[in-house]
Design a protein around this motif. Structure first.
Motif, mmCIF file in Angstrom:
data_model
loop_
_atom_site.group_PDB
_atom_site.id
_atom_site.type_symbol
_atom_site.label_atom_id
_atom_site.label_comp_id
_atom_site.label_asym_id
_atom_site.label_seq_id
_atom_site.Cartn_x
_atom_site.Cartn_y
_atom_site.Cartn_z
ATOM 1 N N THR A 162 6.021 18.533 -4.310
ATOM 2 C CA THR A 162 5.309 19.407 -3.394
ATOM 3 C C THR A 162 6.261 19.857 -2.312
ATOM 4 O OG1 THR A 162 4.670 17.509 -2.125
ATOM 5 C CG2 THR A 162 3.108 18.276 -3.764
ATOM 6 N N THR A 218 0.864 -1.185 0.000
ATOM 7 C CA THR A 218 0.000 0.000 0.000
ATOM 8 C C THR A 218 0.901 1.237 0.000
ATOM 9 O OG1 THR A 218 0.024 0.172 2.383
ATOM 10 C CG2 THR A 218 -1.695 -1.200 1.412
ATOM 11 N N PHE A 219 0.321 2.377 -0.273
ATOM 12 C CA PHE A 219 1.117 3.602 -0.267
ATOM 13 C C PHE A 219 1.672 3.876 1.120
ATOM 14 C CE2 PHE A 219 -0.497 4.286 -4.424
ATOM 15 C CZ PHE A 219 0.485 5.037 -5.041
ATOM 16 N N MET A 220 0.883 3.492 2.125
ATOM 17 C CA MET A 220 1.371 3.740 3.477
ATOM 18 C C MET A 220 2.631 2.911 3.742
ATOM 19 S SD MET A 220 -0.718 3.597 7.011
ATOM 20 C CE MET A 220 -2.028 4.751 6.743
ATOM 21 N N LYS A 249 -3.775 12.811 2.808
ATOM 22 C CA LYS A 249 -3.875 14.072 3.541
ATOM 23 C C LYS A 249 -4.074 15.220 2.576
ATOM 24 C CE LYS A 249 -1.876 16.562 7.281
ATOM 25 N NZ LYS A 249 -0.777 16.797 8.125
ATOM 26 N N GLY A 276 -4.873 3.628 3.195
ATOM 27 C CA GLY A 276 -4.774 4.805 4.051
ATOM 28 C C GLY A 276 -5.545 5.998 3.516
ATOM 29 N N LYS A 277 -5.675 6.971 4.375
ATOM 30 C CA LYS A 277 -6.299 8.219 3.947
ATOM 31 C C LYS A 277 -5.233 9.100 3.334
ATOM 32 C CE LYS A 277 -7.732 9.168 7.906
ATOM 33 N NZ LYS A 277 -8.178 9.736 9.133
ATOM 34 N N VAL A 314 6.379 5.002 -20.470
ATOM 35 C CA VAL A 314 6.972 6.262 -20.028
ATOM 36 C C VAL A 314 5.873 7.292 -19.801
ATOM 37 C CG1 VAL A 314 8.492 8.161 -20.687
ATOM 38 C CG2 VAL A 314 9.137 5.799 -21.227
ATOM 39 N N LYS A 329 -5.945 2.148 -2.232
ATOM 40 C CA LYS A 329 -5.053 1.993 -1.096
ATOM 41 C C LYS A 329 -5.829 2.185 0.195
ATOM 42 C CE LYS A 329 -3.587 6.623 -2.086
ATOM 43 N NZ LYS A 329 -4.296 7.332 -1.076
ATOM 44 N N ILE A 388 2.858 11.308 2.059
ATOM 45 C CA ILE A 388 1.452 11.683 2.020
ATOM 46 C C ILE A 388 0.728 11.289 3.298
ATOM 47 C CG2 ILE A 388 1.146 11.837 -0.466
ATOM 48 C CD1 ILE A 388 0.336 8.998 -0.544
ATOM 49 N N PHE A 389 1.394 10.564 4.151
ATOM 50 C CA PHE A 389 0.764 10.221 5.430
ATOM 51 C C PHE A 389 1.566 10.861 6.539
ATOM 52 C CE2 PHE A 389 0.157 6.743 2.482
ATOM 53 C CZ PHE A 389 -1.218 6.719 2.411
ATOM 54 N N ASP A 416 -4.403 10.912 -6.081
ATOM 55 C CA ASP A 416 -4.048 9.511 -5.971
ATOM 56 C C ASP A 416 -3.614 8.982 -7.325
ATOM 57 O OD1 ASP A 416 -5.890 6.530 -4.963
ATOM 58 O OD2 ASP A 416 -3.818 6.860 -5.591
ATOM 59 N N PRO A 417 -2.353 8.623 -7.474
ATOM 60 C CA PRO A 417 -1.877 8.147 -8.770
ATOM 61 C C PRO A 417 -2.568 6.863 -9.192
ATOM 62 C CG PRO A 417 -0.208 7.817 -7.083
ATOM 63 C CD PRO A 417 -1.298 8.604 -6.466
ATOM 64 N N GLU A 418 -2.988 6.038 -8.236
ATOM 65 C CA GLU A 418 -3.610 4.758 -8.569
ATOM 66 C C GLU A 418 -4.920 4.961 -9.301
ATOM 67 O OE1 GLU A 418 -1.610 2.313 -8.428
ATOM 68 O OE2 GLU A 418 -2.117 1.134 -6.673
ATOM 69 N N GLU A 451 6.658 22.517 -10.569
ATOM 70 C CA GLU A 451 6.821 21.091 -10.858
ATOM 71 C C GLU A 451 5.632 20.579 -11.646
ATOM 72 O OE1 GLU A 451 8.682 17.182 -10.326
ATOM 73 O OE2 GLU A 451 9.311 19.262 -10.557
ATOM 74 N N VAL A 494 0.701 12.691 -8.580
ATOM 75 C CA VAL A 494 1.235 12.810 -7.221
ATOM 76 C C VAL A 494 1.599 14.258 -6.926
ATOM 77 C CG1 VAL A 494 3.088 12.113 -5.662
ATOM 78 C CG2 VAL A 494 2.074 10.445 -7.203
ATOM 79 N N ARG A 535 6.042 10.346 -4.514
ATOM 80 C CA ARG A 535 7.356 10.974 -4.406
ATOM 81 C C ARG A 535 7.461 11.865 -3.183
ATOM 82 N NH1 ARG A 535 9.008 13.882 -9.482
ATOM 83 N NH2 ARG A 535 11.110 13.529 -8.683
ATOM 84 N N ASN A 536 6.373 12.007 -2.484
ATOM 85 C CA ASN A 536 6.449 12.807 -1.265
ATOM 86 C C ASN A 536 5.693 12.075 -0.167
ATOM 87 O OD1 ASN A 536 4.020 13.024 -2.465
ATOM 88 N ND2 ASN A 536 3.804 15.217 -2.178
ATOM 89 N N ALA A 564 3.612 2.069 -9.123
ATOM 90 C CA ALA A 564 3.592 3.496 -8.805
ATOM 91 C C ALA A 564 4.156 3.762 -7.411
ATOM 92 C CB ALA A 564 2.169 4.020 -8.891
ATOM 93 N N ARG A 592 1.528 9.505 -13.756
ATOM 94 C CA ARG A 592 1.481 9.188 -12.323
ATOM 95 C C ARG A 592 2.186 10.253 -11.508
ATOM 96 N NH1 ARG A 592 3.131 4.201 -13.872
ATOM 97 N NH2 ARG A 592 1.341 2.816 -14.114
ATOM 98 N N SER A 617 12.771 18.337 -2.446
ATOM 99 C CA SER A 617 13.166 17.848 -3.759
ATOM 100 C C SER A 617 11.982 17.303 -4.542
ATOM 101 C CB SER A 617 14.210 16.759 -3.595
ATOM 102 O OG SER A 617 13.661 15.756 -2.789
ATOM 103 N N SER A 618 10.932 16.990 -3.879
ATOM 104 C CA SER A 618 9.805 16.401 -4.601
ATOM 105 C C SER A 618 8.911 17.503 -5.138
ATOM 106 C CB SER A 618 9.023 15.507 -3.673
ATOM 107 O OG SER A 618 8.419 16.301 -2.691
ATOM 108 N N ASP A 643 11.059 -1.607 -18.500
ATOM 109 C CA ASP A 643 10.617 -1.667 -19.885
ATOM 110 C C ASP A 643 11.374 -2.728 -20.665
ATOM 111 O OD1 ASP A 643 8.992 0.312 -19.153
ATOM 112 O OD2 ASP A 643 10.221 1.932 -19.991
#
Lengths: 179, 1003
Positions: B929, A136-138, B1003, B1000-1001, B973, B998, A173-174, B988-990, B939, B983, A170-171, A167, B979, B926-927, A159
């Protein structure tokens, strides 16, 4: 074939095509369910790791084998880790041990061995794929170092080895789970 | 190279054989069964080869091959094949089989069947007589080592030689190699493979290919088995220890020792002072690090050395070893002089006052020194100067000049703490020479602006002063030779080894051993007579002078390395002084000194979730323990229960309450009191005739097993583990009473009554054993138990077997409860009392921005770490140590600053410019956000553009009917970019790919 053995065969075939060598003589030992490569000159290599190493030997990308004796040993040990630990972690607690340990290791290393990708990275990327698919993302936030490595590896190999991309955020989120 | 292994680990065989085969130099470090060596692996995994510092090979197969490759490089696919076969196919079944035979004594037939199939395969492959074309390669050693335990000894597969003739001839060839025989000597003593049991039981069992195997009958029938063998902290009440199996041999041995053991039981040794070494005996000289005089020791200091050494020396006395335990206060140095100036008294008066405080505290804690001395005695001066002269004579003293501030009025050089002035970094006008309280940074006294002498406020000047140096590089070889031998045969905690090795690895440098002070031992050398010895040069000599003030025949202890074993107990911060500098002084003096053989260094004890702090009043200090109304023995027990043996631990009042109530009151106290009350109430206080049943002998066998483990742990100075053995014995006792129900039997028939008599009398004997085993930990409780039992004084020896000490007819005394329950309100009160005042918060108002609790915690940690650094500087601790602690401080400060949304302050002068630069930069992560989760528009813009560009490319390719694989890869690519965009936009990229949701919640 059980499913996991077929996965091993697929992995070796894609590795062979990535390396630009022939995997024509690669078969699955029907009784033991182990990949076997008939490499010519009467040489028969058995087992995922041994076959993978043999494919690299036959290819032109020798740098994947490591350049020093220390590197070669380190690669060997991570290859062994893949087959005895990663592949056999089928229960949740074993899976989290694998994630915790690789995460701890990669908090100080860019690749598993040395300063460029090696066979250890490829084989572990392929081996960990099944685990990462289910994260999971968490959880991805929790194991941030091994995720960083995995994401790096998939940008290099996915590839070319016809793996679907997984996926990653990149930051963070939790909140509140980082520590 | 360095090999770490636990005792009797068969996987070490191959690695050692390879090392011996190549003749490379290596050292062997024996670890505890569950010790973790590789920092990133969370489970136990031994053996481990440390190829170079901090580079580990945790796979024994890889290690073996690596070692052999050093000699002769190979890249043989056949070796790959066999190593993989061994680890993937053979090992899982082999280990299961060995565990079933050697640990559970019940061979697992399923694993055996699998093994037979694998051996058949190997036999067929060996028809060419060798595994590979290379002779004596990694495959040979790896397979030999794995097969050895199933081919020889207790777990031998019967008839293998006949069945597998190819394997037989190959195996015997390898087995006869001298390197393999050496490896066997080191791992399996005398070919008895039962010594592999403990390791097999602790090391993880290799995973199997499928889950289904895990539910096999053998494992299913005893699911608790493996778990129960290990010491468990809080066993569930229904977990019965009595059902553990004991072998017929164990039961027979227990029976014999119960019936006839008393005749073999040694008499307690009479201790007559002065105790001197005796030839032909184990002569143990035990020291505890000398506490520095001007601090009141806190509980962490107490467990760190004096208490640990006390338990060990009490144990040694009970074992009838010839031992001497010495300690004292360390009194010289800057800190004492400063303190004396502050209080307006002489250093001598300060030392007298604090030496008394120390002595009283240790007395209350019942520490049984044979001599508690102090370093400010004439013997100290005599011995220190003598060692100095010998070092000088042998050419190990060098001279150099050092720049220092000198006060023109006081006519002396000033230690860093004695200088005040303006901080060159922040301009704070009341900075000390070692550190600025304004910005908290560490300083060099000569860099202060407007420096002033702390005493007379005069203006000091930079002068150079000549100093003496101990030339460690010249003594290094002697030291290495000594340490290598001791590391091999002595008991050294892992931290002691690691710290020592890191010092030696970094290369030893000459160390200044003189100081411009008054309070110290005068340097006797011409031209240096206004100086004194550096406190760390003379402090360890305090051990020698303490012995000298105990007996004039002290040289029998200290100049007798052949007969005396020296044990040092200390905190890890003192390791280098005891393992490098002091040994160098003694070896350099070249006067046949006794030099350290064993070193037990503890980690740190924290208080609740922070550190002990004198200035803030956080934590329990020695003199306050008495005021809690809780007996010293309870503190002793708890401190030893949480002894920071292999990692930092903490003193927690809640845990203190829990351990007292659950372990002491409900387990140990309950058993002893119950047994004694029965003897007293139902049998008139008289021990009855005991007719033991097989079940009783089974109990005795289990008790003997714990007893053996207790002794073993004590020998290894694993004081925490021995406590658990004691508690297991009393737990066995409780379950024994529960299973036999003497309160029912006593109301039954005549034979029932006799049975009740046996049960309670056996229990009273068990209580006698416990009273002896707890003696090192809780001497006063031990006395109380023995008083209630009226035990004969002869029972006070720790013997390897449980024997009957209270014969039928013995009259016991009056039983009474041993422990008191500690109630929650009491604990709440103590918690509050010792909580201390919170650390000063300079940025309290800003702190509300982050999580206030977290901020508070970090602020406290920063303050505590700051204090530690100051103390270290004050004590003139080794630069490397200071630097390390400063780094920790900076990291903490950075964390705190991050939390409060400020730029991190940089510490130390060299970083200050950098810090300013950084603080001007806006914080952008660096990301995509920014750190607080807001969307970074730049970005997003960049990604949007990239997505549309990639989209066009894909469309073009499709319209051109390009190759499918090409299109697929470009589509991949594109998807990846999309995705990333999602983000970056905080979505949610999914959702894009329609993957699974997913949990979790967001934020």
């Amino acid at each position: 074939f059980t499913q996991s053995h077929q996965v091993n065969m697929d992995e070796l075939n894609s590795l062979a095509s990535y390396l630009g060598v022939s995997s024509g003589k690669l078969v699955l030992d029907a009784k033991e369910q182990i990949p076997v490569l008939k490499a010519g000159n009467g040489l028969t290599v058995r087992g995922l790791v041994s076959v993978a190493k043999q494919l690299v030997r036959q290819s032109e990308t020798q740098e994947l084998k490591g350049t020093t004796a220390e590197e070669r040993a380190a690669i060997d040990q991570w290859l062994e880790y893949r087959v005895v630990q990663v592949d056999r972690s089928l229960q949740e607690k074993d899976v989290s041990t694998v994630l915790r340990d690789t995460n701890a290791y990669l908090s100080h290393h860019v690749y598993f061995v040395g300063y460029q990708p090696t066979l250890a990275d490829i084989i572990l990327y392929l081996g960990l794929y099944r685990i990462f698919e289910d994260l999971t993302f968490m959880e991805k936030q929790k194991y941030v170092h091994v995720c960083r490595w995995f994401s790096n590896m998939q940008s290099l190999f996915a590839d070319k080895m016809s793996k679907k991309h997984i996926a990653f955020q990149r930051n963070k989120i939790f909140s509140g789970t980082g520590h | 190279m360095k090999l770490y292994t636990d005792r009797g680990n068969f996987k070490s065989l191959k690695v050692i054989a390879a090392l011996e085969f190549t003749g490379l130099s290596y050292s062997l470090t024996e670890c505890g069964l569950e010790e973790r060596v590789v920092p990133y692996l969370s489970g136990t995994s031994l053996p481990v080869l440390e190829v170079s510092p901090q580079r580990f090979l945790f796979s024994p197969n890889t290690a073996t091959r690596y070692i052999l490759n050093k000699k002769c490089d190979e890249d043989d696919p056949n070796i790959d094949k066999w190593l993989e076969w061994e680890s993937v196919q053979l090992q899982p079944y082999l280990v299961r089989y060995l565990v079933s035979v050697l640990v559970h004594k019940k061979p697992d037939t399923e694993s055996l069947n699998r093994l037979q199939q694998l051996l058949k395969f190997l036999n067929a492959e060996l028809k060419s007589k060798s595994l590979t074309k290379t002779k004596d390669c990694a495959a040979d050693f790896v397979l030999w080592a794995s097969l050895f335990p199933v081919f020889k000894g207790a777990a031998e597969i019967k008839g293998w030689e006949g069945q597998y003739s190819n394997i037989k001839s190959w195996f015997n060839t390898i087995n006869n190699l001298p390197c393999c025989q050496t490896a066997l000597d080191k791992v399996i003593h005398g070919g008895d493979t039962t010594c592999l049991k403990a390791s097999l039981n602790t090391q993880p069992v290799p995973l199997l290919e499928t889950e289904t195997r895990q539910e096999e009958p053998v494992q299913k029938s005893k699911p608790q088995k493996v778990k129960m063998e290990k010491p468990s902290e809080t066993p569930t009440p229904e977990e019965s220890l009595l059902t553990k199996e004991a072998s017929p041999e164990e039961i027979q041995a227990a029976k014999e020792s119960w019936l006839t053991g008393k005749s073999k039981f040694p008499k307690p040794r009479e201790r007559k002072h002065p105790i001197l070494p005796k030839s032909g005996e184990r002569n143990l000289l035990i020291t505890s690090a000398l506490p520095y005089v001007n601090n009141v020791p806190h509980l962490g200091n107490i467990i760190g050395c004096v208490l640990s050494a006390d338990v060990f020396s009490r144990y040694c006395r009970l074992r009838n070893f010839n031992c001497l335990y010495i300690c004292g206060t360390d009194e010289y140095g800057t800190a004492t002089e400063t303190k004396a100036i502050e209080e307006g008294v002489t250093p001598r008066e300060i030392c007298d006052k604090y030496n008394k405080i120390h002595a009283e505290i240790y007395d209350w804690f019942n520490i049984s020194f044979d001599k508690f001395s102090r370093t400010s005695i004439p013997e100290q001066t005599k011995i220190a100067q003598d060692i100095f002269w010998k070092l000088e004579k042998n050419g190990f003293i060098s001279r150099d000049s050092v720049e220092q501030l000198q006060c023109q009025q006081c006519l002396r050089f000033l230690a860093d703490r004695f200088v005040e002035g303006t901080c060159p970094l922040c301009g704070f006008d009341d900075a000390r020479g070692d550190q600025c309280d304004g910005c908290g940074k560490l300083l060099n006294a000569i860099e202060l602006k407007d420096p002033k002498c702390k005493v007379c406020k005069g203006i000091p000047q930079v002068k150079s002063s000549n100093h003496l140096f101990l030339d460690l590089p010249k003594i290094e070889d002697k030291l290495k030779a000594h340490l290598n031998a001791q590391f091999d045969k002595g008991i050294w905690t892992n931290n002691a080894r690691v710290i020592t090795n890191s010092w030696i690895r970094d290369g030893l440098k000459p160390r200044c051993i003189s100081r411009d002070l008054k309070w110290g031992i005068p340097v006797p050398l011409e031209g240096y007579q206004d100086k004194v010895f550096y406190v760390w040069f003379d402090a360890p000599i305090g051990y020698i002078s303490a012995t000298a003030s105990y007996t004039d025949r002290w040289e029998q202890w200290w100049k007798n390395p052949k007969q005396v074993e020296l044990y040092n107990f200390l905190g890890k911060d003192n390791v280098p002084f005891h393992s490098v500098i002091f040994p160098c002084s003694l070896l350099g003096a070249d006067d046949n000194f006794t030099v350290v053989n064993h070193m037990s260094a503890t980690e740190y004890l924290n208080y609740e979730d922070t550190k002990f702090s004198k200035s803030r009043g956080t934590g329990v200090f020695g003199h306050q323990a008495k005021d809690t109304g809780i007996p010293a023995d309870i503190f002793r027990f708890y401190l030893l229960f949480v002894r920071p043996e292999s990692q930092d631990s903490s003193f927690s009042w809640d845990d203190f309450q829990l351990k007292n109530n659950s372990e002491l009151l409900n387990n140990l106290g309950n058993f002893i009191n119950r047994a004694l009350m029965f003897v007293s109430n139902s049998f008139g206080g008289q021990i009855q005739e005991m007719t033991l049943t097989p079940a009783d002998f089974h109990l005795l066998a289990l008790v003997n097993r714990e007893l053996a483990s207790y002794i073993d742990n004590m020998e290894q100075i694993k004081l925490r583990d021995s406590i658990r053995n004691i508690l297991s014995i009393s737990r066995l006792g409780n379950q024994y009473m529960q299973a036999n129900k003497p309160w029912v039997l006593v109301k039954g028939s005549e034979s029932d009554k006799r049975r009740a008599g046996t049960v309670v009398s056996l229990s009273a004997n068990l209580a006698t054993l416990l009273s002896v085993l707890v003696q090192p930990y809780m001497p006063a409780v031990s006395d109380t138990i023995q008083g209630q039992l009226r035990t004969p004084p002869q029972c006070n020896v720790i013997y390897k077997e449980f024997v009957c000490q209270l014969p039928p007819g013995h009259k016991i005394g009056k039983p009474s409860p041993l422990f008191e329950k500690i109630e929650t309100p009491k604990i709440q009160e103590l918690k509050k009392k010792f909580e201390g005042k919170p650390a000063p918060q300079k940025n309290a108002s800003k702190a509300s921005a982050g999580n206030p609790e977290e901020t508070q915690k970090l602020t406290d940690e920063v303050a505590a770490q700051g204090n530690l650094v100051r103390e270290l500087k004050a004590k003139k601790a080794e630069k490397a140590v200071v630097t390390e602690e400063v780094a920790k401080l900076l990291a903490l400060k950075k964390k705190l600053a991050d939390l409060m949304g400020e730029p991190a302050p940089a510490g130390g002068k060299q970083n200050s410019k950098l810090a300013k630069k950084e603080s001007k930069k806006p914080e952008v992560s660096s990301s995509g956000t920014t750190a607080n989760g807001a969307v970074d528009n730049q970005e997003v813009e960049r990604l949007t553009e990239a997505v549309s560009k990639q989209g066009l490319l894909v469309r073009d390719l499709k319209s051109q009917k390009a190759e499918k694989s090409r299109i697929d890869s470009e589509v991949a690519v594109l998807l990846d970019l999309k995705r990333k965009l999602a983000v970056a936009q905080g979505q949610d990229p999914e959702a894009l790919t329609g993957g699974k949701g997913k949990k979790g919640k967001k934020k």
